[in-house]
Design a protein around this motif. Sequence first.
Motif, PDB file in Angstrom:
ATOM      1  N   VAL A  34       0.925  -1.396  -0.411  1.00 28.86           N
ATOM      2  CA  VAL A  34       0.304  -0.459   0.327  1.00 28.86           C
ATOM      3  C   VAL A  34       0.621   1.635  -0.045  1.00 28.86           C
ATOM      4  N   VAL A  35       0.741   2.371  -0.845  1.00 32.42           N
ATOM      5  CA  VAL A  35       1.279   3.297  -0.347  1.00 32.42           C
ATOM      6  C   VAL A  35       0.062   4.647  -0.263  1.00 32.42           C
ATOM      7  N   LEU A  36       0.365   4.879   0.856  1.00 31.55           N
ATOM      8  CA  LEU A  36      -0.647   5.653   1.168  1.00 31.55           C
ATOM      9  C   LEU A  36      -0.253   7.347   1.648  1.00 31.55           C
ATOM     10  N   ALA A  37      -1.170   8.007   0.586  1.00 35.85           N
ATOM     11  CA  ALA A  37      -1.311   9.725  -0.026  1.00 35.85           C
ATOM     12  C   ALA A  37      -2.121   9.867   0.990  1.00 35.85           C
ATOM     13  N   THR A  38      -2.634   9.802   1.831  1.00 41.33           N
ATOM     14  CA  THR A  38      -4.116  10.310   2.325  1.00 41.33           C
ATOM     15  C   THR A  38      -4.131  11.397   3.727  1.00 41.33           C
ATOM     16  N   PRO A  39      -5.108  11.835   3.912  1.00 32.61           N
ATOM     17  CA  PRO A  39      -4.923  13.525   4.872  1.00 32.61           C
ATOM     18  C   PRO A  39      -4.500  12.359   5.963  1.00 32.61           C
ATOM     19  N   GLY A  40      -2.951  13.550   6.508  1.00 32.58           N
ATOM     20  CA  GLY A  40      -2.400  12.671   7.886  1.00 32.58           C
ATOM     21  C   GLY A  40      -3.512  12.404   9.387  1.00 32.58           C
ATOM     22  N   PRO A  41      -4.614  12.616   9.395  1.00 33.63           N
ATOM     23  CA  PRO A  41      -5.345  12.138  10.133  1.00 33.63           C
ATOM     24  C   PRO A  41      -6.412  10.945  10.341  1.00 33.63           C
TER      25      PRO A  41
END
Length: 343
Positions: free
Chosen positions: A70-77
Amino acid sequence: MSDLRVAVLGVGIMGADHVSRLTSRISGATVTVVNDFITEKAEQIAAGIPGCRVIGDPLDAIADADVDAVVLATPGPTHDKQLLACLEHRKPVLCEKPLTTDVESSLEVVRREAELGTRLIQVGFMRRFDPEYMQLKSLLDAEEFGTPLVLHCVHRNPAVPPSFDSSMIVKDSLVHEVDVTRFLFDEEITSIQILRPAPNPGAPVGIQDPQIAIMRTASGKHVDVELFVTTGVGYEVRTELVGENGSAFIGLDVGLIRKGAPGTWGGQITPGFRERFGLAYDIEFQRWVDAVRAGAATGDYTDGPTAWDGYAAAAVCAAGVESLNSGDRVEVSMVDRAAIPGA
Ligand code: ISE
């Protein structure tokens, strides 16, 4: 060996960039799933990638059988929940900074990963993969400068999004020099002070910009950083190391200098971090994909900054925000790494 099947969660500017590098410049990986809270954006990106699906719920995307990593480029929260899901499903993950948005949840992620006894989380501090930073690190490790003593840094952005406030200059921008300091010196940062010089009249009302950060490491090394994120000019990241036997400077970023039109000479101004660190991101992603594909044999699915590095950065930035508000030098509070076996 078959391609690594990657889900990219969050396809805003950064995530879309990562999709494009994974599909065009990185070998050994295929993007099989994309997700974004704006569904149309995810659909538009998926439409351009053969065999790629949109999954609406990020946790379902992580659990999906067609997803190896998985690559997470979602908002930090949203990171802590998503990282814990990656751990639960034993999915290696490359998480854009921040690891999480507060120190406690970052520590919880470190502990949960350590309990598994396998490194699955890599944090996207891309500067560690920039050729100039890598070269500086090699020279330092070869003791070319004798004892390193001081780091002078400059971090300038032409502009920042309207959502940026003064504390984000610490958490979103300075966080890179926090990681660079720990990377180059191989030691923790123990205190930080943020000075508030006269603000740029051109900065949005209420934003303290520029800021000057002064950090001290465990062995007493000094680091200073000029942060100036509303210059209106270009993107500049410079670092000068001063040691017992000389100094080194990186980040001049001049590229080609042309003498051309009558009576002029000059080059291009780098507009932003995606251009300045494009190669670093490519190297980071290729090394991550290679490490994940080799992970079953090595037991380590990372090749770069770890969850601990994400936690340490969060702890320094929390102290930085406290200093920004009080004006005082603030000691960094961190747990003892040795107390978490495997961290
Ligand atoms: C941005 O979020 C980044 O991560 C960039 O690398 C940094 O230079 C910039 O200041 C941040 O706003």
